[in-house]
Design an enzyme around this catalytic site. Structure first.
Site, short mmCIF file in Angstrom:
data_model
loop_
_atom_site.label_atom_id
_atom_site.label_comp_id
_atom_site.label_asym_id
_atom_site.label_seq_id
_atom_site.Cartn_x
_atom_site.Cartn_y
_atom_site.Cartn_z
N TYR A 139 0.81 -1.22 0.00
CA TYR A 139 0.00 0.00 0.00
C TYR A 139 0.84 1.27 0.00
O TYR A 139 0.34 2.34 -0.29
CB TYR A 139 -0.95 0.02 1.21
CG TYR A 139 -2.18 -0.83 1.02
CD1 TYR A 139 -2.10 -2.22 1.08
CD2 TYR A 139 -3.42 -0.25 0.79
CE1 TYR A 139 -3.23 -3.00 0.90
CE2 TYR A 139 -4.55 -1.03 0.62
CZ TYR A 139 -4.45 -2.40 0.67
OH TYR A 139 -5.57 -3.16 0.49
N LYS A 187 3.56 -14.79 5.22
CA LYS A 187 3.84 -15.81 4.20
C LYS A 187 5.35 -15.97 4.18
O LYS A 187 6.03 -15.66 3.19
CB LYS A 187 3.26 -15.30 2.85
CG LYS A 187 3.31 -16.27 1.72
CD LYS A 187 2.29 -17.40 1.80
CE LYS A 187 2.52 -18.37 0.65
NZ LYS A 187 1.73 -19.61 0.78
N ASP A 218 -2.35 -18.13 3.55
CA ASP A 218 -3.29 -19.04 2.88
C ASP A 218 -3.91 -20.00 3.90
O ASP A 218 -5.12 -20.22 3.93
CB ASP A 218 -2.61 -19.79 1.72
CG ASP A 218 -1.27 -20.41 2.08
OD1 ASP A 218 -0.75 -20.17 3.19
OD2 ASP A 218 -0.72 -21.16 1.23
N ASP A 230 -6.08 -6.85 4.59
CA ASP A 230 -7.20 -6.43 3.74
C ASP A 230 -8.01 -7.64 3.32
O ASP A 230 -9.23 -7.68 3.43
CB ASP A 230 -6.65 -5.68 2.51
CG ASP A 230 -7.75 -5.29 1.55
OD1 ASP A 230 -8.75 -4.72 2.00
OD2 ASP A 230 -7.61 -5.57 0.34
N ASP A 279 -11.98 -9.25 4.81
CA ASP A 279 -13.19 -9.47 4.02
C ASP A 279 -13.70 -10.89 4.26
O ASP A 279 -14.91 -11.11 4.40
CB ASP A 279 -12.94 -9.26 2.51
CG ASP A 279 -13.37 -7.87 2.04
OD1 ASP A 279 -13.27 -6.92 2.85
OD2 ASP A 279 -13.80 -7.73 0.87
C1 IPM Z 1 -10.50 -1.49 2.99
C2 IPM Z 1 -10.68 -1.17 1.54
C3 IPM Z 1 -9.55 -0.24 1.11
C4 IPM Z 1 -8.25 -1.00 1.30
C5 IPM Z 1 -9.67 0.31 -0.30
C6 IPM Z 1 -11.00 0.99 -0.54
C7 IPM Z 1 -8.53 1.24 -0.64
O1 IPM Z 1 -10.73 -2.32 0.77
O2 IPM Z 1 -10.55 -0.56 3.82
O3 IPM Z 1 -10.33 -2.67 3.32
O4 IPM Z 1 -7.82 -1.74 0.39
O5 IPM Z 1 -7.65 -0.85 2.37
MN MN Z 2 -10.67 -4.15 1.94
#
Ligand code: IPM
Ligand code: MN
Length: 355
Positions: free
Chosen positions: A138, A188, A220, A244, A248
């Site tokens: 990032y 990793k 993983d 990240d 999710d």
């Molecule tokens: C998150 C989002 C952001 C990230 C994006 C929107 C830049 O996916 O906050 O997880 O990748 O950090």
């Molecule tokens: Mn994200």
């Protein structure tokens, strides 16, 4: 009147303004009930502003944001703005400029919410992911040469600094100590041998100094475990990109993005600047349902609870979290605003607002 806070609000795009409005109601209700003051500072940033002026984050806005006590953000991004413009230019820039080096993302299955994992209930899924928030891929190091030709080369370099890794680990170890005393590093190390080695050595030192047990999982394998045996995790610490992705998946196993909250923190003890922390739901701007009243405001309300916790308003934070959680089983039956009103009413506790 007790303490008073100046809170910046960036409603942003898509469903951002809708969910943030409900989170604000909950905060205002908590302020009235628990006797602290809140002054909101609205910042018009996001797709509209960019399309109108070409500015994602003007210096004046950044300066204003640097002076508040905390920031609440809805969501940024819209299909009519090229990908990356607002993500990098606004959200990531805020994380970097304010040095919000921890992205704290609870993965918690609340009562009344169904996990897609068979046989998993609230007792089985309650962990904290501490995602490093200012480095890794990032950081934006890289470039392109010979673009558009057969010789083109693109590099995207992952940056890990000892100080950056260590401050994130220190925060994670502190949280682990408050909980079950165990910390899992996710990386990793079998492939990313340079960065992995730095994380691994730093994690061993920090965990030993903090007196917490350190476990390790490859990224993983961590995905596999999060689905097949989530109870093995309590506090997870990981780099920016792994965090990240893992969060999710964490949101999915905890019943979806409707309850996933996050805090971008600049805790004491870091070596950089200390900006005000920023709180946002993990979900995006969901342009497909914007304006329909179908967005679930709970993730934004839970993010506001994290904000109150961060300000030291523990009772208020607990009341807002409890009200959001109580509303969850009925989330599908109400519009965004109606659910937000029920949550705020519950936070107020039926008592008349203090004047
Ligand atoms: C998150 C989002 C952001 C990230 C994006 C929107 C830049 O996916 O906050 O997880 O990748 O950090
Ligand atoms: Mn994200």
């Amino acid at each position: 009147m007790g303490d008073s806070y100046e809170l910046a609000c960036i409603p942003g795009d898509g469903i951002g303004p809708e969910v943030v409005a409900e989170a604000r109601k909950a905060v205002d209700a908590a302020a009235a009930r628990f006797g602290f003051g809140v002054a909101w500072v609205d910042l018009d940033l996001g797709a509209d502003r960019w399309l109108r002026t070409g500015e994602a984050l003007p210096d004046a806005a950044l300066k204003e944001l640097g002076e508040v006590d905390a920031i609440l953000l809805g969501a940024v991004g819209r299909p009519d703005v090229p990908p990356g413009v607002l993500e990098r230019g606004l959200l990531l820039r805020l994380r970097f400029e304010l040095d919000l080096y921890v992205n704290l993302r609870p993965v918690k299955l609340y009562p009344g919410v169904a996990s897609p994992l068979a046989g998993v209930g609230p007792d089985d899924l309650d962990l904290l992911v501490v995602r490093e928030n200012t480095e890794g891929v990032y950081a934006g190091a890289g470039g392109t040469v010979h673009r558009g030709t057969p010789m083109e080369v693109a590099t995207e370099t992952s940056i890990e600094t000892r100080a950056g890794v260590e401050r994130c680990l220190r925060y994670a170890a502190g949280r682990a100590r408050e909980r079950e005393g165990r910390l899992t590093l996710v990386h990793k190390t079998n492939v990313l041998t340079h960065a992995g080695d730095l994380w691994q050595r730093a994690a061993r030192e920090v965990a030993a100094a903090a007196g917490v047990a350190l476990d390790y999982a490859h990224a993983d394998a961590a995905c596999l475990h999060l689905v097949s045996d989530p109870g093995r995790f309590d506090v997870v610490v990981t780099d920016n990109l792994f965090g990240d992705i893992l969060t999710d998946l964490g949101a999915a196993v905890a019943g979806g993005l409707g309850t996933a909250a996050s805090a971008n923190l600049s805790p004491a003890g870091g070596v950089g600047r200390r900006g005000p922390s920023l709180f946002e739901p993990v979900h995006g701007s969901a342009p497909d349902i914007a304006g329909t009243g179908r967005a679930n405001p709970v993730a934004a309300v839970l993010s506001a609870a994290l904000l109150l916790q961060h300000l030291g308003q523990r009772e208020a934070a607990a009341a807002v979290e409890a009200a959001a959680v109580a509303a969850l089983p009925e989330a599908g039956q109400y519009s965004t605003r109606a659910l937000g009103d029920r949550i705020a009413g519950n936070v107020a506790g039926g008592e008349p607002p203090a004047t």
